[in-house]
Motif scaffolding. Structure first.
Motif, PDB file in Angstrom:
ATOM      1  N   ASP A  81      76.007  94.771  35.893  1.00 10.48           N
ATOM      2  CA  ASP A  81      76.401  93.464  36.432  1.00 10.48           C
ATOM      3  C   ASP A  81      75.488  93.045  37.581  1.00 10.48           C
ATOM      4  O   ASP A  81      75.085  91.878  37.684  1.00 10.48           O
ATOM      5  N   ALA A  82      75.149  94.016  38.459  1.00 11.42           N
ATOM      6  CA  ALA A  82      74.242  93.717  39.577  1.00 11.42           C
ATOM      7  C   ALA A  82      72.849  93.373  39.051  1.00 11.42           C
ATOM      8  O   ALA A  82      72.185  92.458  39.567  1.00 11.42           O
ATOM      9  N   PHE A 122      68.746  89.298  37.778  1.00 12.83           N
ATOM     10  CA  PHE A 122      67.890  88.737  36.723  1.00 12.83           C
ATOM     11  C   PHE A 122      67.969  87.205  36.716  1.00 12.83           C
ATOM     12  O   PHE A 122      66.954  86.513  36.646  1.00 12.83           O
ATOM     13  N   TRP A 123      69.167  86.680  36.790  1.00 12.42           N
ATOM     14  CA  TRP A 123      69.307  85.217  36.747  1.00 12.42           C
ATOM     15  C   TRP A 123      68.883  84.552  38.049  1.00 12.42           C
ATOM     16  O   TRP A 123      68.619  83.343  38.078  1.00 12.42           O
ATOM     17  N   ARG A 124      68.786  85.350  39.134  1.00 17.11           N
ATOM     18  CA  ARG A 124      68.299  84.804  40.408  1.00 17.11           C
ATOM     19  C   ARG A 124      66.783  84.844  40.524  1.00 17.11           C
ATOM     20  O   ARG A 124      66.216  84.305  41.482  1.00 17.11           O
ATOM     21  N   MET A 125      66.136  85.504  39.587  1.00 15.98           N
ATOM     22  CA  MET A 125      64.673  85.614  39.650  1.00 15.98           C
ATOM     23  C   MET A 125      64.038  84.228  39.634  1.00 15.98           C
ATOM     24  O   MET A 125      64.355  83.411  38.757  1.00 15.98           O
ATOM     25  N   ALA A 184      58.190  90.681  30.399  1.00 16.82           N
ATOM     26  CA  ALA A 184      58.591  92.019  30.842  1.00 16.82           C
ATOM     27  C   ALA A 184      59.972  91.987  31.485  1.00 16.82           C
ATOM     28  O   ALA A 184      60.784  92.913  31.297  1.00 16.82           O
ATOM     29  N   ALA A 185      60.265  90.943  32.247  1.00 16.38           N
ATOM     30  CA  ALA A 185      61.576  90.826  32.895  1.00 16.38           C
ATOM     31  C   ALA A 185      62.677  90.666  31.849  1.00 16.38           C
ATOM     32  O   ALA A 185      63.724  91.329  31.921  1.00 16.38           O
ATOM     33  N   TRP A 186      62.450  89.774  30.884  1.00 13.27           N
ATOM     34  CA  TRP A 186      63.432  89.597  29.816  1.00 13.27           C
ATOM     35  C   TRP A 186      63.642  90.909  29.045  1.00 13.27           C
ATOM     36  O   TRP A 186      64.777  91.304  28.777  1.00 13.27           O
ATOM     37  N   ASN A 187      62.555  91.579  28.733  1.00 13.45           N
ATOM     38  CA  ASN A 187      62.656  92.834  27.979  1.00 13.45           C
ATOM     39  C   ASN A 187      63.395  93.902  28.765  1.00 13.45           C
ATOM     40  O   ASN A 187      64.155  94.703  28.204  1.00 13.45           O
ATOM     41  N   SER A 188      63.162  93.926  30.079  1.00 11.79           N
ATOM     42  CA  SER A 188      63.821  94.910  30.929  1.00 11.79           C
ATOM     43  C   SER A 188      65.334  94.715  30.922  1.00 11.79           C
ATOM     44  O   SER A 188      66.106  95.676  30.839  1.00 11.79           O
ATOM     45  N   MET A 189      65.771  93.467  30.989  1.00 15.83           N
ATOM     46  CA  MET A 189      67.211  93.184  30.979  1.00 15.83           C
ATOM     47  C   MET A 189      67.821  93.491  29.626  1.00 15.83           C
ATOM     48  O   MET A 189      68.939  94.030  29.532  1.00 15.83           O
ATOM     49  N   ILE A 190      67.091  93.203  28.554  1.00 17.44           N
ATOM     50  CA  ILE A 190      67.568  93.536  27.207  1.00 17.44           C
ATOM     51  C   ILE A 190      67.760  95.050  27.081  1.00 17.44           C
ATOM     52  O   ILE A 190      68.790  95.534  26.600  1.00 17.44           O
ATOM     53  N   SER A 191      66.764  95.803  27.541  1.00 19.48           N
ATOM     54  CA  SER A 191      66.863  97.272  27.492  1.00 19.48           C
ATOM     55  C   SER A 191      68.019  97.767  28.345  1.00 19.48           C
ATOM     56  O   SER A 191      68.725  98.714  27.969  1.00 19.48           O
ATOM     57  N   GLY A 192      68.215  97.134  29.506  1.00 20.71           N
ATOM     58  CA  GLY A 192      69.318  97.527  30.381  1.00 20.71           C
ATOM     59  C   GLY A 192      70.671  97.341  29.719  1.00 20.71           C
ATOM     60  O   GLY A 192      71.547  98.213  29.806  1.00 20.71           O
ATOM     61  N   LEU A 213      70.867  87.523  24.894  1.00 18.08           N
ATOM     62  CA  LEU A 213      69.709  87.299  25.759  1.00 18.08           C
ATOM     63  C   LEU A 213      68.428  87.212  24.932  1.00 18.08           C
ATOM     64  O   LEU A 213      67.545  86.388  25.207  1.00 18.08           O
ATOM     65  N   PHE A 214      68.354  88.065  23.924  1.00 17.53           N
ATOM     66  CA  PHE A 214      67.202  88.070  23.024  1.00 17.53           C
ATOM     67  C   PHE A 214      67.041  86.697  22.355  1.00 17.53           C
ATOM     68  O   PHE A 214      65.925  86.180  22.225  1.00 17.53           O
ATOM     69  N   GLU A 215      68.162  86.101  21.938  1.00 19.11           N
ATOM     70  CA  GLU A 215      68.108  84.791  21.281  1.00 19.11           C
ATOM     71  C   GLU A 215      67.683  83.690  22.261  1.00 19.11           C
ATOM     72  O   GLU A 215      67.107  82.672  21.850  1.00 19.11           O
ATOM     73  N   LYS A 216      67.965  83.895  23.565  1.00 25.02           N
ATOM     74  CA  LYS A 216      67.620  82.875  24.569  1.00 25.02           C
ATOM     75  C   LYS A 216      66.170  82.969  25.036  1.00 25.02           C
ATOM     76  O   LYS A 216      65.673  82.066  25.697  1.00 25.02           O
ATOM     77  N   MET A 217      65.504  84.084  24.723  1.00 25.82           N
ATOM     78  CA  MET A 217      64.144  84.289  25.223  1.00 25.82           C
ATOM     79  C   MET A 217      63.215  83.158  24.819  1.00 25.82           C
ATOM     80  O   MET A 217      63.164  82.790  23.639  1.00 25.82           O
ATOM     81  N   PRO A 218      62.458  82.627  25.759  1.00 26.54           N
ATOM     82  CA  PRO A 218      61.523  81.551  25.400  1.00 26.54           C
ATOM     83  C   PRO A 218      60.365  82.042  24.543  1.00 26.54           C
ATOM     84  O   PRO A 218      59.849  81.325  23.693  1.00 26.54           O
TER      85      PRO A 218
END
Length: 697
Positions: free
Chosen positions: A144-145, A150-153, A159-167, A180-185
């Motif tokens: 959650d943290a 992530f959304w405050r970045m 790499a940031a998107w991938n990191s959150m997906i892995s998390g 999140l994967f579907e939202k990735m630009p």
């Protein structure tokens, strides 16, 4: 599923993989014939000689930011975060790379709070800084943290998107990862690979394979990491067809030179019961590293070929490849499968030599091995020295104590488990109820069963009801056990009723036995155990006409009784015996020794319990039949073949009969040796005429 070769129509032509070169000694950057301090430092860091590097670093008058950052990374890799922080604090100038290095170093050394503090103090954060801390929070379970950050970045790269997906995936939130994967630009191959691996790791291997098909159809070029993830999903989904198609493509594309890919393919074949294909691939491919050896050893174990697994383990040692904790775990599991205690001890010694005996996975395997081989105290010693324990560790030691007849120890370890704030699961309660059953602790069993039903985090399963019926039955509460079954919230199966029928055998309750057996016949008419138990109950009561009727019924229905046999392993060689066996090369010596033991038993006042002679013959014939039961032959062979004073360990595939149990107890006193007998129900540790079961089995 779309035919696999067609899925590659959109992919680029794949060539051989470009692997990272091994670090080489750096050349001096100056024209001097002597290497510079900088070059020496770089060389020492590459060699991981951290103390020497620290000494050289101290000789450099004004180390630049690059060298300081390299030293910080070197300290962090060696878990010396305080040295890294000290150097960081004394740096006159810091750039983003040095800040990011110290944040990552804190995380790698397990210092999450420290990493957060450094991140908060960082004057100018870049996308790498944000990604590093997001990844760290997720790695420590603070999803959650991590999500909040992530959304405050201010800026997010791939790499940031991938990191959150892995998390998300690492913390079991695979559906959040997919959203999140579907939202990735902009998705890249790492994004696809993370999602494929995430689905597989969270038990949705079929979805992982479908996603891989989508990836191929979209024209994204897989990497070796992608193929390793997909092959792992094939193994878990038991999709041999897709695995073979992948194999064909990987050969043509040259990807089999990658160890991770070839090792994953070995695992696919092993999981799909094609172990010979695993072996052929292993030996043809030529890779001989710890990962590929471990995959083959594990594969043999999965296919029940434990001798082959241990042979490969030995070849690995002779090859000079150092095993890791996974290798030791697989080898020990094969020892467990063979009940090969001596070989297990040797592997334990090797694990200790390499420092893996305190590893949680190796430790768990050792506890299970020693417990299943009747050496429970060795298992407890391993458990006590383990630096880290997980739920499997606690369950293994509780179940081990229960099966070996040390119920109070099982309850004691459960108290320790609760004290250490470890949440029990379904297996924990099976172990506790088993311990209560084997020691006839009915009140304790009632308490645990009630606790189980009130625990919202544990599901009450059929196995728990079987255990409870077993406790009630062993304690002579047959009517209550019958009512208990009738009021179960789920439909009872044959296993539940067999637990009651087994108790009827102990307490010779013919009426309950007849009703129970008929219920089992209606549920599973070809379950041989029910016929045998009922026949034995009738025989013990001297009702030979009923015994004859049961035997006729078995013949008419084509039901064959499972033959009873016992075995003992001496010097890594297994010796099997059946009742009245005279085929063993040492038969003459065994029967001569058994006659001597029979004489000693009579001198001690022992009389055979003829209720366990299950044939309608005269008393003399009954006594002769009881004298040559398979467990007695195995124990006698053990006395002849082992060192004086050593423990004898005998296994039996069926429940030990009461006469053999009483006789072997007395033999342990006559020969002054511990005799460990494991039957289909539990272990009996016999010493000085007493048994660990307290005659409750």
């Amino acid at each position: 599923m779309k035919p696999f070769p067609a899925l590659f129509s959109n992919l680029k032509s794949a060539g051989s993989l470009v692997l990272h070169p091994s670090p080489q000694t750096l050349k001096p950057t100056t024209k001097s014939t002597l290497p510079s301090w900088n070059s020496i430092l770089l060389d020492l860091i590459h060699r991981n000689q951290i103390n020497e590097a620290r000494h050289v670093f101290a000789q450099i008058p004004s180390p630049d930011l690059r060298l300081c950052t390299m030293m910080i990374n070197a300290y962090s890799r060696n878990n010396r975060i305080h040295d890294a922080l000290n150097l960081f604090d004394h740096m006159p100038h810091r750039d983003a790379a040095s800040w990011n290095s110290i944040i990552k170093g804190c995380l790698d050394c397990g210092e999450l709070a420290l990493a957060q503090r450094v991140f908060d103090e960082m004057p100018e954060k870049n996308v790498i800084s944000w990604t590093t801390i997001v990844d760290g929070l997720a790695r420590f379970g603070r999803v959650d943290a991590a999500e909040d950050l992530f959304w405050r970045m201010p800026k997010k790269d791939s790499a940031a998107w991938n990191s959150m997906i892995s998390g998300y995936c690492c913390n079991g939130r695979v559906h959040d990862a997919r959203l999140l994967f579907e939202k990735m630009p902009l998705r890249n191959v790492i994004s696809w690979t993370a999602m494929i691996g995430g689905y597989d790791q969270n038990g949705e291997s079929d979805v992982a394979l479908r996603l891989f098909c989508e990836m191929c159809a979209s024209g994204v070029q897989p990497t070796s990491s992608t193929f390793a993830c997909v092959l792992a999903a094939c193994a878990d989904a038991l999709d041999l067809c897709l695995g073979m198609q992948l194999h064909s493509y990987l050969v043509k594309a040259g990807y089999l030179c990658n160890t991770y890919v070839s090792t994953s393919l070995v695992t696919v074949y092993a999981c799909c019961k094609q172990i010979e294909s695993s072996r052929q691939l292993f030996y043809e491919n030529g890779h001989r590293n710890v990962a590929s050896w471990t995959a083959l050893i594990t594969g043999y174990g999965l296919n029940g070929k434990h001798f082959d697994a241990l042979d490969e383990f030995q070849k690995m040692i002779l090859h000079g490849t150092t095993p890791n904790q996974s290798t030791f775990t697989s080898a020990l599991n094969s020892c467990c499968g063979l009940e090969a205690l001596d070989r297990g001890r040797k592997i334990h010694a090797k694990a200790t030599k390499h420092g893996f005996d305190i590893d949680v996975f190796v430790g768990n395997s050792l506890v299970v091995l020693y417990s299943k081989c009747g050496a429970i105290y060795d298992g407890l010693k391993v458990f006590d020295i383990m630096e880290e324990r997980n739920l499997v560790s606690w369950n293994s030691v509780i179940m081990g104590c229960a099966q070996n007849g040390y119920a109070l120890n099982a309850l004691k370890y459960f108290d320790y488990m609760v004290y250490h704030h470890v949440q029990p699961d379904e297996i924990t309660f099976i172990g506790l109820l088993t311990a209560c059953s084997h020691s006839r602790m009915l009140d304790k069993a009632r308490q645990f069963f009630q606790r189980l039903r009130e625990d919202p985090l544990v599901n009450t399963k059929l196995e728990h009801y079987v255990c409870m019926v077993d406790v009630l039955g062993r304690c002579g509460q047959l009517d209550e056990a019958e009512e208990f079954i009738k009021h179960m919230p789920m439909k009872p199966n044959a296993t539940v009723w067999l637990a009651l029928l087994s108790a009827c055998r102990v307490h010779l309750n013919i009426e309950v036995a007849r009703r129970t057996a008929q219920t089992i016949f209606d549920l599973e008419p070809h379950t041989s155990a029910a016929y045998v138990l009922l026949s034995n109950i009738y025989a013990s009561a001297g009702r030979w006409n009923d015994v004859a009727q049961i035997r006729v019924m078995m013949r008419c229905r084509g039901i064959v009784k499972l033959p009873g046999y016992s075995w003992i392993t001496v010097k890594e060689s297994r010796h099997e015996f059946v009742c009245g066996d005279r085929t063993h090369p040492m038969s003459k010596e065994i029967y001569k020794k058994l006659e001597w033991l029979s004489g000693k038993l009579k001198e001690c006042g022992f009389e055979s319990d003829k209720r366990y002679a299950l044939h309608d013959v005269d008393d003399e014939q009954k006594e002769a039949a009881l004298a040559y039961h398979s467990e007695k032959l195995a124990v006698t062979f053990g006395l002849l073949s082992t060192v004086e004073g050593s423990t004898i360990r005998v296994m039996k595939n069926l429940r030990v009969c009461g006469d053999c149990h009483s006789a072997i107890k007395m033999i342990s006193k006559i020969v002054d040796r511990e005799i460990v007998l494991r039957d289909s129900t539990r272990f009996h540790h016999m010493r000085d005429g007493c048994c660990s079961c307290g005659d409750c089995w």
